[in-house]
Design a protein around this motif. Structure first.
Motif, short mmCIF file in Angstrom:
data_model
loop_
_atom_site.label_atom_id
_atom_site.label_comp_id
_atom_site.label_asym_id
_atom_site.label_seq_id
_atom_site.Cartn_x
_atom_site.Cartn_y
_atom_site.Cartn_z
N LEU A 72 20.42 -63.72 63.64
CA LEU A 72 20.59 -64.04 62.23
C LEU A 72 21.55 -63.06 61.56
N ALA A 73 21.43 -61.79 61.92
CA ALA A 73 22.32 -60.78 61.35
C ALA A 73 23.76 -61.01 61.79
N ASP A 74 23.95 -61.28 63.06
CA ASP A 74 25.30 -61.50 63.58
C ASP A 74 25.96 -62.72 62.94
N ARG A 75 25.18 -63.76 62.67
CA ARG A 75 25.73 -64.99 62.09
C ARG A 75 25.78 -64.95 60.57
N GLN A 76 25.28 -63.87 59.97
CA GLN A 76 25.22 -63.72 58.51
C GLN A 76 24.39 -64.81 57.84
N ALA A 77 23.42 -65.33 58.59
CA ALA A 77 22.47 -66.29 58.03
C ALA A 77 21.44 -65.55 57.18
N SER A 78 20.70 -66.29 56.37
CA SER A 78 19.70 -65.66 55.51
C SER A 78 18.32 -66.27 55.76
N VAL A 79 17.31 -65.64 55.20
CA VAL A 79 15.91 -66.05 55.38
C VAL A 79 15.27 -66.20 54.01
N VAL A 80 14.42 -67.21 53.87
CA VAL A 80 13.61 -67.37 52.65
C VAL A 80 12.16 -67.13 53.04
#
Length: 456
Positions: free
Chosen positions: A277-285
Motif C-alpha cells: 500500500l505504501a509503495d503504491r501510494q494507496a490509502s486506507v479508511v
C-alpha cells in the motif's frame, strides 16, 4: 498594521481558539492560535490574522464572536452507507456474515428504493452536520439520490457508486453499474461539492473482468476507487484457498492498487500488505467502531502510519455502528491503536484528529483543499464550545478534542462558506419531518419482519 481591504471578504469569525491543522505551518498547525480571526470570502478562506489586525483590515465586516469556542476544519467521514441509517439498531450483537445474510440483505431486498435511500440519507446528513462533519463518502444503492440529497442539504460528498456483479436494487450487473456511474459523473463533473468515485463493493462480489473494465474506464477519468478490502480473516482465508493469493495481492496484480485506491477496513494486513500500500501510494479508511461491533478484527493503524500510508476515518453505516459521530470514532481509534500495538504512544491525539481532517482532505482529492484552515482552502469549518465541566481544565486542546466527549459540543458548522448549523441547530431543516419519516420507515420494516415470523 495592514491597510483596509477592498477584498470580497464576507464573514469574519472571532473564536477563542483557532486550530488550523495547516500542514505547511511550522508546527503543522497543531498549536491553537488565540485571539486570531478567520476571514471568509464566498466558499473559501481568505485570511487568518490576529483579531485586532482583522478589525482594521476588514472594517466593513461585523465579527461573529465564537465565545469559549475552538474553530477547526470540518470533519471528513470517509466511508459509510447513509441510506442504511434507517436500519439503525435493527440487528445488533451479530457477527458480520450473520448480520449481512440473515438480516441486512433480506431487509434491503424488501425495502430498498429511491424513497428509502432519500429518507435515510437525509437523516444521516442531518446527524453528520450536527456533529461537525462537513464531508462524507458514501457507498450505497441509488447514488444519484445520495448526490441529490447532498446537493440540497449543502454538505460536501464523495459518492462511491456501487459496482457489484450480481443484480441489485440499483443495477442489473457490473456493466450496468459502470455505465450508470459514468453518466452520473458527467452530470456532476463541474459540481464544486459533489464528486463521483467508483465503489466496487468487495473482492468477493466483483470479478476480475469487471475490475478490468473499471480500470479501462478510469484511465481517463482518474476517479477515486473505494472498496471493502480484508474486512475479516474469513474473507482473506477464503480468497487464498480459492486463488492462492490474498485479495489485496489479487487487486494489485490487476492494477487496481494505486494512488486513487482506498482500502476500507483492512483489519487483516501483513507487513508485506502494508508495504505494498505504501509503495503504491494507496490509502486506507479505518472504521474502528464498526469493526469492533462486528468483531471483524483490528486495523494496524500505527504500522500503516509508520510505513507512510495515509489513513482517514469512517463510521461505516449506522446499521453496524449505530451513530455517525466522528468524535467518538477518533477516540476509539486512538484507544484501540494503543491496545493493538501495546504502546501508549501509538496514534497520539494529534494524529487521530488529523485522520478526521487532514487525511480526509487527502482522501477526497489528490490536491487537497479541505481538512485544513489555510488561505485558499474551502471554508469547511466547525466550532465546539468548550465550556462545560467535562472540559475543565484544558491543558492540551487536541487531547481534549480526542479523548473528551465532543459530539454534543459542536455549536456551528459551515460548508463552502455557508452556515449549516448555528448555535447547535440545523439551518433551514425541519427535524420533525425527519423524525416522522424515520418512524414511518421503522414501522414498515418491523411490519415486514413480523409478517415473515407469522408465516414461518
Amino acid at each position: 498594521m495592514p491597510k483596509p481591504s477592498n477584498s470580497p471578504a464576507d464573514q469574519l469569525l472571532f473564536p477563542e481558539w483557532l486550530l488550523t491543522l495547516d500542514t505547511l505551518a511550522t508546527d503543522s498547525g497543531l498549536q491553537p492560535l488565540e485571539n486570531h480571526a478567520l476571514v471568509l470570502a464566498g466558499s473559501e478562506i481568505l485570511d487568518i490574522l490576529p483579531q485586532k489586525q482583522a478589525q482594521v483590515a476588514y472594517p466593513h465586516l461585523q465579527p461573529q464572536y465564537l465565545d469559549k469556542q475552538v474553530l477547526l476544519p470540518g470533519l471528513h467521514n470517509m466511508h459509510g452507507h447513509a441510506g442504511m441509517t434507517l436500519f439503525r439498531g435493527m440487528a445488533d450483537d451479530l457477527p458480520l456474515m450473520t448480520w449481512l445474510e440473515e438480516h441486512i440483505w433480506p431487509a434491503e431486498g424488501q425495502h430498498i428504493s429511491e424513497d428509502f435511500v432519500r429518507a435515510g440519507t437525509r437523516l444521516a446528513v442531518a446527524e453528520m452536520l450536527l456533529n461537525g462533519t462537513t464531508c462524507f463518502s458514501d457507498m450505497y444503492f441509488f447514488p444519484e439520490v445520495v448526490a441529490q440529497v447532498a446537493e440540497e442539504m449543502g454538505i460536501r460528498a464523495l459518492i462511491c457508486a456501487p459496482i457489484i456483479d450480481f443484480p441489485n436494487p440499483w443495477s442489473s450487473s457490473a456493466d450496468d453499474a459502470l455505465e450508470k456511474t459514468q453518466a452520473l459523473y458527467r452530470q456532476y463533473q463541474d459540481n464544486p461539492r459533489v464528486k463521483l468515485a467508483f465503489g466496487p463493493h468487495a473482492p468477493y462480489t466483483v470479478s476480475d473482468a469487471s475490475l478490468k473494465k473499471l480500470l479501462d474506464i478510469n484511465r481517463d477519468l482518474q476517479l477515486k476507487v473505494q472498496m471493502h478490502v480484508h474486512e475479516t480473516a474469513f474473507e482473506v482465508a477464503q480468497a487464498i484457498e480459492d486463488n492462492g493469493i490474498n485479495p489485496l495481492q489479487r487487486l494489485d496484480q490487476l492494477g487496481l492498487v494505486d494512488a486513487n485506491f482506498q482500502a476500507v477496513h483492512l483489519t487483516q494486513a501483513t507487513p508485506e500488505d502494508i508495504q505494498l500500500l505504501a509503495d503504491r501510494q494507496a490509502s486506507v479508511v479505518h472504521c474502528p467502531q464498526s469493526n469492533l461491533k462486528l468483531a471483524s478484527g483490528f486495523c494496524a493503524v500505527e504500522a500503516l502510519h509508520q510505513a507512510g500510508v495515509s489513513v482517514s476515518l469512517g463510521t461505516d453505516g449506522a446499521a453496524s455502528n449505530n451513530d455517525l459521530d466522528l468524535w467518538a470514532e477518533m477516540q476509539t481509534a486512538a484507544l484501540l491503536a494503543k491496545a493493538v500495538h501495546q504502546d501508549a504512544a501509538a496514534l497520539p491525539a494529534t494524529a487521530a484528529l488529523q485522520m478526521a481532517t487532514v487525511e480526509g482532505g487527502k482522501a477526497l482529492s489528490r490536491s487537497p483543499f479541505t481538512g485544513q484552515l489555510r488561505k485558499g482552502f474551502a471554508a469547511d469549518l466547525c466550532s465546539l464550545k468548550l465550556d462545560a465541566p467535562d472540559c475543565w481544565p484544558i491543558h492540551h486542546l487536541t487531547s481534549q478534542l480526542v479523548y473528551g466527549r465532543m459530539g454534543d459540543k459542536v455549536t456551528n458548522v459551515w460548508v463552502a462558506g455557508q452556515q449549516r448549523v448555528k448555535d447547535g441547530k440545523l439551518c433551514g431543516l425541519n427535524l420533525k419531518l425527519l423524525k416522522s419519516e424515520a418512524t414511518a420507515w421503522r414501522n414498515r420494516i418491523q411490519e415486514t419482519f413480523q409478517s415473515q415470523d407469522a408465516d414461518a
